[in-house]
Scaffold this motif. Structure first.
Motif, PDB file in Angstrom:
ATOM      1  N   SER A 256      -3.622   7.396  -3.167  1.00  0.00           N
ATOM      2  CA  SER A 256      -3.310   6.010  -2.850  1.00  0.00           C
ATOM      3  C   SER A 256      -3.130   5.229  -4.148  1.00  0.00           C
ATOM      4  O   SER A 256      -3.728   5.579  -5.177  1.00  0.00           O
ATOM      5  CB  SER A 256      -4.436   5.387  -2.016  1.00  0.00           C
ATOM      6  OG  SER A 256      -4.227   3.998  -1.848  1.00  0.00           O
TER       7      SER A 256
ATOM      8  N   ASP B 256      -7.334   2.941   7.186  1.00  0.00           N
ATOM      9  CA  ASP B 256      -6.435   1.915   7.731  1.00  0.00           C
ATOM     10  C   ASP B 256      -6.107   2.305   9.168  1.00  0.00           C
ATOM     11  O   ASP B 256      -5.142   3.012   9.443  1.00  0.00           O
ATOM     12  CB  ASP B 256      -5.166   1.846   6.886  1.00  0.00           C
ATOM     13  CG  ASP B 256      -4.349   0.585   7.158  1.00  0.00           C
ATOM     14  OD1 ASP B 256      -4.398   0.101   8.315  1.00  0.00           O
ATOM     15  OD2 ASP B 256      -3.682   0.088   6.235  1.00  0.00           O
TER      16      ASP B 256
ATOM     17  N   GLN C 239      -4.131   2.221  -4.294  1.00  0.00           N
ATOM     18  CA  GLN C 239      -5.201   1.236  -4.222  1.00  0.00           C
ATOM     19  C   GLN C 239      -6.500   1.853  -4.757  1.00  0.00           C
ATOM     20  O   GLN C 239      -6.985   2.850  -4.226  1.00  0.00           O
ATOM     21  CB  GLN C 239      -5.415   0.770  -2.774  1.00  0.00           C
ATOM     22  CG  GLN C 239      -4.163   0.246  -2.102  1.00  0.00           C
ATOM     23  CD  GLN C 239      -3.651  -1.036  -2.749  1.00  0.00           C
ATOM     24  OE1 GLN C 239      -4.403  -1.991  -2.932  1.00  0.00           O
ATOM     25  NE2 GLN C 239      -2.366  -1.043  -3.100  1.00  0.00           N
TER      26      GLN C 239
ATOM     27  N   ILE D 213       0.860  -1.182   0.000  1.00  0.00           N
ATOM     28  CA  ILE D 213       0.000   0.000   0.000  1.00  0.00           C
ATOM     29  C   ILE D 213       0.895   1.231   0.000  1.00  0.00           C
ATOM     30  O   ILE D 213       1.770   1.370   0.857  1.00  0.00           O
ATOM     31  CB  ILE D 213      -0.902   0.017   1.247  1.00  0.00           C
ATOM     32  CG1 ILE D 213      -1.923  -1.113   1.192  1.00  0.00           C
ATOM     33  CG2 ILE D 213      -1.618   1.353   1.378  1.00  0.00           C
ATOM     34  CD1 ILE D 213      -2.785  -1.200   2.425  1.00  0.00           C
TER      35      ILE D 213
ATOM     36  N   LYS E 107       0.181  -4.830   2.968  1.00  0.00           N
ATOM     37  CA  LYS E 107      -1.259  -4.916   3.145  1.00  0.00           C
ATOM     38  C   LYS E 107      -1.566  -5.680   4.428  1.00  0.00           C
ATOM     39  O   LYS E 107      -0.843  -6.600   4.799  1.00  0.00           O
ATOM     40  CB  LYS E 107      -1.908  -5.627   1.953  1.00  0.00           C
ATOM     41  CG  LYS E 107      -2.027  -4.765   0.716  1.00  0.00           C
ATOM     42  CD  LYS E 107      -2.859  -5.460  -0.341  1.00  0.00           C
ATOM     43  CE  LYS E 107      -3.082  -4.560  -1.542  1.00  0.00           C
ATOM     44  NZ  LYS E 107      -3.920  -5.222  -2.574  1.00  0.00           N
TER      45      LYS E 107
ATOM     46  N   VAL F 285       0.598   5.395   0.052  1.00  0.00           N
ATOM     47  CA  VAL F 285      -0.354   6.474   0.260  1.00  0.00           C
ATOM     48  C   VAL F 285       0.363   7.785   0.540  1.00  0.00           C
ATOM     49  O   VAL F 285       1.495   7.790   1.041  1.00  0.00           O
ATOM     50  CB  VAL F 285      -1.327   6.174   1.439  1.00  0.00           C
ATOM     51  CG1 VAL F 285      -2.241   5.014   1.106  1.00  0.00           C
ATOM     52  CG2 VAL F 285      -0.577   5.918   2.725  1.00  0.00           C
TER      53      VAL F 285
ATOM     54  N   HIS G  15      -9.317   2.715  -2.562  1.00  0.00           N
ATOM     55  CA  HIS G  15      -9.117   3.856  -1.661  1.00  0.00           C
ATOM     56  C   HIS G  15      -9.548   5.172  -2.305  1.00  0.00           C
ATOM     57  O   HIS G  15      -9.677   6.185  -1.615  1.00  0.00           O
ATOM     58  CB  HIS G  15      -7.643   3.976  -1.264  1.00  0.00           C
ATOM     59  CG  HIS G  15      -7.197   2.961  -0.262  1.00  0.00           C
ATOM     60  ND1 HIS G  15      -5.876   2.850   0.146  1.00  0.00           N
ATOM     61  CD2 HIS G  15      -7.877   2.007   0.418  1.00  0.00           C
ATOM     62  CE1 HIS G  15      -5.766   1.875   1.027  1.00  0.00           C
ATOM     63  NE2 HIS G  15      -6.978   1.345   1.196  1.00  0.00           N
TER      64      HIS G  15
END
Length: 1009
Positions: free
Chosen positions: A795, A812, A797, A782, A929, A784, A800
């Motif tokens: 992010s 998170d 992801q 991950i 993760k 960010v 997200h």
């Protein structure tokens, strides 16, 4: 990771250098410095100017008040009492004559017959309602018979006040509401306007308004003792609980109180072990705990009175140190406890004793009458719920006797707390008799002089506090609830973020000490989401003649100097003005102008397009140098229009925004211009048109580098379809000038990033790839970007993306906890005492700012705050309630280095890396993760009011106390009869100053004259 971080830093810096135009805008200012002067702010002179403006403003208002008060005293003395007066003999406008009430069952209540005048009303912009300037309106409490001889005589002699109201308005057309409140319950207010119909029974009574109560007597130390012996049960106990509830509402912030129950022994009903300030929060605790009283045991008056006297004799605590009294509620008893009075109170009788016989019973009330009469108090009977309101407030007439007898010495004017739209001034008693209290008041709408507002800059402000430390004026004084019964009591340390420097400033101001100091402190952002740990110069100066209010000024270092435009060239004025016309927007970008009062005849509007149209239409009739306009504001606005247009020509027009996935570029200025390019980007522009109220603008001034501002999303936000709804992230930075050695920041520039495109770009930059088509990125990592407040900015992801703008703990939780525990973030907890909450508690598991629901006390009555600015009926049901919100804001600590750590969650672990990105407000985080369930978070605790009262904040009460007069006649002490006040007059001057709803810097109150 450091390689990825450098790539990110270079990309951000490159985009801002190309599109931000900081260097180019500096050159534009330098090339046009012949069009403006750089002026210096001298804090002391600024505060003195504000104070002078206040004194000038209030001089006419004070004259109007004195004229009204003197007339009322004259009219009352000249009035001849009429025993046979009839209702049809009196002409007046009954403000409730046309009001329709619904009973709790939903059926319309039959309207009482009225001889009210029939008036016509017209809309008035000053009052925001329909008014009639030819008459005053009368409001009489629902539980008072308007046809009684007392009321009719009161209406008869107060009729003459209408001519004084009208004359006052002729002398000063800017005067707003004028109000007369009588001890009989009659209220006259001018101009006339209908009383707003409540959803329930109208319970408004002027004598129960906090400003009236505070003007009726000097500060009080009160101990309430309640008999909870076994004989007190059922309805009698309920009457006592309600009586205590209503008694607490007669206390103000200058008063101190404790409540105890007693049978064989006495004990406090709450956690408070001593007298505490009768502020809203403490009274709330009392009201809740009183409901838990249970009747049992036998009655021992001695236990109750000894407890009460011990409380009043405790000199080791903060208290009012003026009127001292004991209020005893009981169903009756035989003991007179004379030995207790001999021990504690005789012969000086410094403590007044008020006794209340509650319920319907056959007990001998002679001992209760004797206690009151032997201790300069009064005896009351409360046989039913209808007698509670009147009998829990009339003790004030007894306390007012020394004030009346003091004559001119008692003509002191002091400030009450701030109401939602008013400041109220109290009292100036006059008259030769004891007992009755009539109050007059006026209201005036004020705002801080626009040039002063502009000189202070976006983050500079003036504030004022009273002797309790409560703010009378502060940009954070923004109560949210509409139907709020009490005045707002926001302490300076709650309006700011409390620290040692603020405590010293507060104490110095209360003590009346002038001075100046430089402090570095945390600053809460305008949206209350983030904090900045930057410095600001705060000059605290007390320059007003009254001891009850004190002014201070906060001026950041970059606001030491400001620009004053000098556009003497009228041709240039016209040229720059043309860039404000909508037909230029397509080529030059859309312009939003700050909604300021540039000219007297300018119609304000919340719609900026409409406001701009109004502005342009007016400018076609007048010139920027017109006497009816503020030349300072207009010249600066027009100058900045031309300056920002040059930025469009020299930088923005030649660039392709799509190449760098930008939705818009923008510039905002102190002069009030926000230019957004291209024009179509204005359709999605959600920032405030007033730069001084825009979060990105104020944060950019307070911080160096590039400030990222994602769209704020609360915990409940579930996202939108990104394909159909483009989301942007603002990146801004301040433009710092140095002209002849003088540094200032007159503008902020920035870009708006396309979230989806930059999220894809972020995937590439936060990897070893060089373009989007390459494979090989690790999908188990991950990556960010989190801003300085702990909110997600970008992010890698995709799941997200709809969470961008949320507090990262929502995304998170245990990774955010790890960042905090490893000192990347620090946090500051504070309480917002002005919040509004729905009747049901919201979830407290979300992101900062977090809320702890603490409902206002409305168990028996939900009452609004009827003010002259918006006359409403008491008893109006509130859909929302006042509550306390606990806010937890995060900010960067001093850690700047790259940091690696393992999150140990018991049965599994996660490795993460974190590094600050240079010249930004971003933290770059790379983490594994999560492979296991999240660690449990620690729940935030509620504010403990019981602990807070053991650490009372510094305050001072009114400097004069009227609790004794040797000539006071105490023979009237309620020997079995209901209290009947004399018909003399205790006149009290009040002054209500309505806050400007359009200005962030309202003008503070002035000294009494």
């Amino acid at each position: 990771m450091q390689y990825w971080a450098r790539r990110l830093e270079q990309e951000i810096d490159g985009v801002m250098r190309i599109f931000g135009g900081v260097q180019q805008l500096r050159k534009i200012y330098d090339d046009n410095k012949n069009l403006f002067e750089v002026k210096e702010n001298v804090p002391r002179k600024l505060v003195e100017k504000v104070a002078g403006d206040i004194e000038s403003l209030l001089a006419k208002k004070v004259r109007a008040l004195k004229r009204l008060a003197n007339a009322a005293e004259k009219f009352q003395k000249a009035h001849h009492w009429q025993d046979n007066i009839r209702e049809e003999d009196i002409e007046y406008y009954d403000s409730k004559a046309d009001t329709e009430y619904d009973d709790p069952d939903g059926e319309e209540i039959e309207r009482e017959k009225s001889n009210s005048l029939k008036l016509e009303f017209t809309d008035d912009d000053n009052f925001k309602t329909k008014v009639n300037y030819s008459y005053a309106a009368v409001q009489i409490p629902t539980d008072i018979y308007k046809g009684s001889t007392v009321i009719l005589n009161e209406l008869n002699w107060t009729q003459a006040l209408e001519d004084v109201f009208i004359e006052n308005r002729k002398e000063d057309p800017s005067l707003l509401w004028q109000v007369f409140g009588s001890a009989t319950g009659v209220t006259r207010y001018y101009p006339a306007t209908p009383w707003r119909a409540p959803n329930k029974i109208d319970l408004y009574d002027v004598r129960r308004r906090p400003w009236y109560i505070q003007g009726a007597s000097s500060p009080k130390d009160m101990v309430i003792i309640v008999d909870v012996s076994g004989s007190v049960s059922g309805l009698t106990l309920k009457l006592m609980k309600t009586s205590v509830y209503e008694m607490l509402d007669t206390l103000s912030d200058d008063d101190y109180v404790n409540v105890a129950s007693f049978n064989e022994k006495a004990k406090p009903v709450s956690c408070f072990k001593h007298l505490v300030q009768a502020n809203i929060r403490n009274k709330k605790v009392f009201k809740e705990d009183v409901q838990g009283m249970v009747a049992k045991g036998t009655t021992d008056y001695k236990a109750g009175f000894e407890y009460a006297f011990d409380q009043l004799q405790n000199s080791n605590i903060t208290r009012a140190n003026c009127n001292k009294m004991i209020m005893m509620f009981t169903d009756g008893g035989e003991d007179r406890v004379q030995d207790v009075f001999e021990k504690y109170n005789w012969p000086n009788k410094t403590v007044r004793v008020f006794t209340f016989s509650v319920g319907q019973h056959n007990y001998d009330v002679t001992p209760l009458q004797w206690m009151a009469c032997a201790n300069k108090g009064y005896y009351f009977e409360i046989p039913s719920i209808g007698a509670i309101r009147i009998n829990t407030q009339e003790y004030l007439d007894v306390l007012g006797r020394p004030m009346v007898l003091a004559g001119n010495r008692a003509k002191q004017v002091q400030w009450t707390n701030v109401y939602q739209d008013a400041l109220v001034r109290t009292p100036q008693p006059q008259g030769p008799t004891q007992g009755e209290g009539d109050h007059t008041s006026t209201a005036h709408h004020v705002s801080l002089t626009p040039p002063v507002l502009l000189q202070l800059g976006a983050n500079g402000y003036v504030f004022a506090i009273d002797l309790n430390g409560y703010v009378l004026l502060h940009p954070n004084l923004q109560p949210q609830i509409i139907n709020f019964r009490e005045p707002v009591t926001l302490d300076f340390l709650d309006a700011e973020l409390e620290d040692e420097n603020k405590e010293e400033i507060r104490r110095s101001m209360i003590d009346g000490n002038d001075g100046q100091r430089f402090i570095k402190t945390l600053i809460k952002s305008l949206d209350e989401v983030t904090l900045q740990g930057k410095g600001a110069t705060a000059e605290t100066v007390t320059i007003l003649s009254t001891q009850n209010q004190h002014l201070g000024l906060v001026l950041p270092p970059y606001s030491t100097y400001y620009i004053q435009a000098n556009l003497s060239d009228q041709i240039l004025q016209v040229k720059y003005f043309e860039y404000l016309l909508p037909n230029s927007f397509e080529s030059e970008g859309h312009v939003f102008i700050a909604p300021r009062e540039y000219c007297k005849d300018l119609d304000l509007s919340d719609n900026n397009t409409e406001f701009l149209e109004n502005f342009i239409a007016l400018m076609e009739k007048v010139t920027p140098d017109s006497k009816q306009c503020d030349n300072f504001l207009l010249h600066n606005l027009i100058l900045d229009t031309g300056i920002t247009q040059k930025l469009v020509d020299q930088v923005w027009k030649d660039q392709d925004l799509n190449t760098y996935s930008l939705l818009a570029v923008f510039a905002a200025t102190d002069g009030g211009i926000t230019r957004v390019f291209p024009n179509k980007a204005a359709d999605d522009w959600e920032e405030e048109p007033e730069p001084f109220n825009a979060s990105f603008y104020r944060r950019s001034l307070d911080n160096k580098g590039y400030i990222f501002k994602p769209p704020y999303r609360d915990a409940g936000y579930r996202g939108l379809d990104l394909e159909n709804n483009t989301i942007g992230i603002l990146v801004s930075t301040a433009v710092e000038l140095s002209i002849e050695g003088k540094s200032l920041k007159p503008a902020v520039v920035g870009v708006k990033l396309d979230l989806e495109a930059w999220a894809e770009k972020f995937k590439v930059l936060a990897s070893n790839r060089t373009d989007r088509d390459q494979l090989g990125t690790r999908r188990d990592l991950i990556c960010v970007l989190i801003d300085d407040g702990g909110f997600l900015v970008l992010s890698n992801q995709e799941d997200h993306w709809y969470q961008v703008g949320k507090f990262f703990s929502e995304v998170d939780a245990n990774l955010m906890s790890a960042l905090y525990n490893n000192s990347f973030y620090a946090r500051k907890e504070s309480y917002d005492f002005q919040s509004v909450c729905a009747p049901e508690a919201p979830s407290n598991t979300g992101a900062a700012p977090r809320g702890v629901f603490v409902p206002t006390v409305a168990d028996l009555l939900i009452l609004p705050c009827p003010l002259p600015g918006e006359v409403v009926g008491d008893g109006m049901e509130a859909r929302e309630t006042s509550c306390i919100m606990k806010q937890t804001q995060y900010y960067f600590s001093t850690v700047n280095a790259t940091y690696n750590a393992i999150i140990d969650c018991g049965n599994c672990s996660r490795l993460f890396h974190a590094q600050r990105l240079a010249n930004t407000n971003l933290l770059f985080v790379v983490a594994d993760k999560p492979l296991c369930s999240q660690c449990e978070s620690v729940k935030l605790l509620d504010p403990n009011q019981c602990e807070l009262v053991d650490r009372p904040r510094y305050r001072k009460g009114p400097h004069i106390c009227f609790d004794y007069n040797a000539t006071e006649d105490t023979s009237d002490c309620g020997r079995g009869a209901s209290f009947s006040p004399s018909l003399g007059v205790l006149l009290s001057l009040q002054l209500l100053l309505l806050y400007s709803s359009t200005s962030r810097h309202p003008l503070p109150p002035a000294a009494c004259l």
